[in-house]
Design a protein around this motif. Structure first.
Motif, PDB file in Angstrom:
ATOM      1  N   UNK A  97     151.700  -9.313  79.592  1.00  0.00           N
ATOM      2  CA  UNK A  97     151.623  -9.868  78.342  1.00  0.00           C
ATOM      3  C   UNK A  97     150.812 -10.903  77.853  1.00  0.00           C
ATOM      4  N   UNK A  98     149.588 -10.579  77.412  1.00  0.00           N
ATOM      5  CA  UNK A  98     148.743 -11.630  77.204  1.00  0.00           C
ATOM      6  C   UNK A  98     148.714 -12.797  76.358  1.00  0.00           C
ATOM      7  N   UNK A  99     149.768 -12.766  75.210  1.00  0.00           N
ATOM      8  CA  UNK A  99     149.852 -13.584  74.402  1.00  0.00           C
ATOM      9  C   UNK A  99     150.758 -14.865  75.253  1.00  0.00           C
ATOM     10  N   UNK A 100     151.609 -14.414  76.076  1.00  0.00           N
ATOM     11  CA  UNK A 100     152.508 -15.458  76.794  1.00  0.00           C
ATOM     12  C   UNK A 100     151.624 -16.180  78.029  1.00  0.00           C
ATOM     13  N   UNK A 101     150.568 -15.654  78.312  1.00  0.00           N
ATOM     14  CA  UNK A 101     149.519 -16.081  79.226  1.00  0.00           C
ATOM     15  C   UNK A 101     148.909 -17.174  78.681  1.00  0.00           C
ATOM     16  N   UNK A 102     148.821 -17.204  77.438  1.00  0.00           N
ATOM     17  CA  UNK A 102     147.923 -18.213  76.456  1.00  0.00           C
ATOM     18  C   UNK A 102     148.848 -19.562  76.191  1.00  0.00           C
ATOM     19  N   UNK A 103     148.079 -20.809  76.236  1.00  0.00           N
ATOM     20  CA  UNK A 103     149.036 -21.888  75.410  1.00  0.00           C
ATOM     21  C   UNK A 103     148.764 -21.764  74.011  1.00  0.00           C
ATOM     22  N   UNK A 105     149.667 -23.743  71.845  1.00  0.00           N
ATOM     23  CA  UNK A 105     149.313 -25.103  71.085  1.00  0.00           C
ATOM     24  C   UNK A 105     147.779 -25.452  71.028  1.00  0.00           C
ATOM     25  N   UNK A 106     147.153 -24.679  71.888  1.00  0.00           N
ATOM     26  CA  UNK A 106     145.775 -25.202  72.043  1.00  0.00           C
ATOM     27  C   UNK A 106     145.028 -23.918  71.328  1.00  0.00           C
ATOM     28  N   UNK A 107     143.649 -24.298  70.727  1.00  0.00           N
ATOM     29  CA  UNK A 107     142.855 -23.294  70.245  1.00  0.00           C
ATOM     30  C   UNK A 107     142.216 -22.375  71.388  1.00  0.00           C
ATOM     31  N   UNK A 108     142.123 -21.192  71.311  1.00  0.00           N
ATOM     32  CA  UNK A 108     141.372 -20.322  72.184  1.00  0.00           C
ATOM     33  C   UNK A 108     139.991 -21.160  72.939  1.00  0.00           C
ATOM     34  N   UNK A 152     137.269 -18.124  68.774  1.00  0.00           N
ATOM     35  CA  UNK A 152     137.324 -19.391  69.636  1.00  0.00           C
ATOM     36  C   UNK A 152     138.357 -20.566  68.885  1.00  0.00           C
ATOM     37  N   UNK A 153     138.160 -20.276  67.411  1.00  0.00           N
ATOM     38  CA  UNK A 153     138.887 -21.651  66.651  1.00  0.00           C
ATOM     39  C   UNK A 153     140.272 -21.009  66.137  1.00  0.00           C
ATOM     40  N   UNK A 154     140.784 -19.979  66.828  1.00  0.00           N
ATOM     41  CA  UNK A 154     142.180 -19.416  66.340  1.00  0.00           C
ATOM     42  C   UNK A 154     143.227 -19.640  67.479  1.00  0.00           C
ATOM     43  N   UNK A 155     144.422 -19.621  66.932  1.00  0.00           N
ATOM     44  CA  UNK A 155     145.469 -19.913  68.216  1.00  0.00           C
ATOM     45  C   UNK A 155     145.677 -18.384  68.714  1.00  0.00           C
ATOM     46  N   UNK A 156     146.601 -18.452  69.768  1.00  0.00           N
ATOM     47  CA  UNK A 156     146.920 -17.043  70.258  1.00  0.00           C
ATOM     48  C   UNK A 156     147.758 -16.199  69.304  1.00  0.00           C
ATOM     49  N   UNK A 157     148.775 -16.955  68.432  1.00  0.00           N
ATOM     50  CA  UNK A 157     149.573 -16.086  67.618  1.00  0.00           C
ATOM     51  C   UNK A 157     148.812 -15.537  66.340  1.00  0.00           C
ATOM     52  N   UNK A 163     142.827  -8.472  71.498  1.00  0.00           N
ATOM     53  CA  UNK A 163     142.012  -9.557  71.708  1.00  0.00           C
ATOM     54  C   UNK A 163     142.378 -10.922  72.668  1.00  0.00           C
ATOM     55  N   UNK A 164     143.704 -11.000  72.667  1.00  0.00           N
ATOM     56  CA  UNK A 164     144.291 -11.805  73.605  1.00  0.00           C
ATOM     57  C   UNK A 164     144.000 -11.587  75.134  1.00  0.00           C
ATOM     58  N   UNK A 165     144.174 -10.135  75.215  1.00  0.00           N
ATOM     59  CA  UNK A 165     143.886  -9.590  76.554  1.00  0.00           C
ATOM     60  C   UNK A 165     142.454  -9.932  76.870  1.00  0.00           C
ATOM     61  N   UNK A 166     141.574  -9.841  76.074  1.00  0.00           N
ATOM     62  CA  UNK A 166     140.254  -9.649  76.294  1.00  0.00           C
ATOM     63  C   UNK A 166     139.801 -11.241  76.535  1.00  0.00           C
ATOM     64  N   UNK A 167     140.628 -12.264  75.873  1.00  0.00           N
ATOM     65  CA  UNK A 167     140.499 -13.560  76.117  1.00  0.00           C
ATOM     66  C   UNK A 167     140.681 -13.923  77.774  1.00  0.00           C
ATOM     67  N   UNK A 168     141.923 -13.465  78.089  1.00  0.00           N
ATOM     68  CA  UNK A 168     142.300 -13.594  79.406  1.00  0.00           C
ATOM     69  C   UNK A 168     141.567 -12.979  80.490  1.00  0.00           C
ATOM     70  N   UNK A 169     140.930 -11.823  80.155  1.00  0.00           N
ATOM     71  CA  UNK A 169     139.646 -11.322  80.955  1.00  0.00           C
ATOM     72  C   UNK A 169     138.563 -12.364  81.059  1.00  0.00           C
TER      73      UNK A 169
END
Length: 329
Positions: A97-103, A105-108, A152-157, A163-169
């Motif tokens: 669940x890539x989105x749940x792994x990201x904060x 409240x903070x930008x990517x 980089x300037x976006x939030x997870x939602x 894309x969120x999974x690629x960020x996690x990778x």
């Protein structure tokens, strides 16, 4: 070279009302630079095994093993703190669940900056801000995100699951791990996105010589991308070996049934006929059968199956079954 060699790993859940081995004497060996798939039905204990490897289970779980070798080094002889340092440095993990792994409240970009090691910065303190941005952009580009400024300037939602999974990778590979554990990395994703993520993992494996432990229930992806696989049923390892060999000649009835349940791998099935499946369902932890846990559902089960079968190595494959199949030479 053998990267990971775990023998008879057991994960026990102990509470006031329950005392059970969720993982029962599980063994797994991985070669350096390989993609090894850990396959099983939902609830078979795949993710639990991965968390036991990384030491991220809560205190209610008790983990023990006969052997835990990492690059030929016996981690069981080291202190808990030394094991944690080695594992955190050499092993990274991404989740299903890539989105749940990201904060949220903070930008990517800010989140990626936090995990970049200080040793990666070569400039002075005054150029550090621009250097951070450059490194973040390079990481995002490395995992296939072309519009890295937007990401980089976006939030997870604001981003898709892919894309969120690629960020996690990207965050996982920033420390150049020797092993990346991918826990159902493409679960519930559309087919195009799923292929992109799996190809990315394959590319990282080939270019960075990074081993991948792919945890999944998608056999088609395993056959296409993995070198070796281990099949897990209800916390017990049933068979492991080369993907090509297992597809061609499985020795465990569970392995054969899994492949035959997919039309692509079952060439003998007639059009419009029923797929081959095992009767019944996976038992819960509270009601695990004794001996071979597949016994109540196995078409070849007999009295001896109330005793846990020992692992047997035969023609490069390891299986645990009293009555294996395809043993004729």
């Amino acid at each position: 070279m053998m990267l990971l060699d775990v023998r008879n790993l057991t994960v026990q859940l102990k509470t006031e009302s329950l005392d059970v081995s969720a993982i029962d004497k599980m063994s797994l060996s991985m070669r350096d630079g390989s993609i090894h798939a850990l396959v099983g039905e939902t609830g078979s204990g795949k993710s639990l095994f991965a968390r036991a490897l990384t030491g991220t289970l809560s205190d209610k779980w008790h983990v023990k093993a006969d052997r835990f070798f990492w690059q030929g080094e016996d981690l069981l002889r080291k202190s808990e703190e030394q094991r944690r340092q080695i594992i955190s440095k050499d092993i990274a993990m991404i989740f299903q669940e890539p989105k749940l792994s990201l904060d949220p409240t903070a930008r990517i970009g800010e989140q990626i900056e936090e995990v970049i090691p200080k040793s990666d910065f070569t400039g002075s303190f005054w150029t550090r801000r621009q250097e951070r941005k450059t490194l973040v952009n390079k990481l995002l580009l490395k995992v296939g995100i072309k519009h890295y400024d937007f990401c980089s300037n976006s939030y997870a939602h604001e981003l898709s699951e892919g894309l969120c999974q690629k960020v996690n990778i990207a965050m996982a590979i920033v420390r150049h791990p020797k092993l990346l554990i991918a826990d159902e990395p493409t679960d519930a994703m559309e087919s195009t996105t799923k292929i992109q993520i799996l190809r990315l993992l394959q590319k990282l494996n080939e270019s960075k010589d990074m081993s991948v432990l792919l945890i999944t229930h998608d056999l088609e992806s395993v056959v296409q991308y993995a070198d070796e696989m281990t099949l897990l049923y209800n916390g017990q390892s049933v068979e492991s070996g080369s993907v090509k060999r297992l597809l061609k000649r499985p020795f465990h009835p569970y392995t054969e049934t899994l492949f035959k349940s997919i039309p692509k791998f079952n060439t003998e099935i007639a059009p419009k006929s029923r797929l081959e499946t095992l009767k019944g369902s996976t038992p819960p932890l509270q009601h695990l059968p004794i001996g071979c846990r597949l016994g109540p559902r196995c078409p070849r089960a007999q009295k001896e199956c109330v005793v846990t079968p020992k692992s047997v190595k035969y023609k490069g494959q390891v299986f645990s079954c009293h009555y294996p199949i395809n043993m004729e030479s």
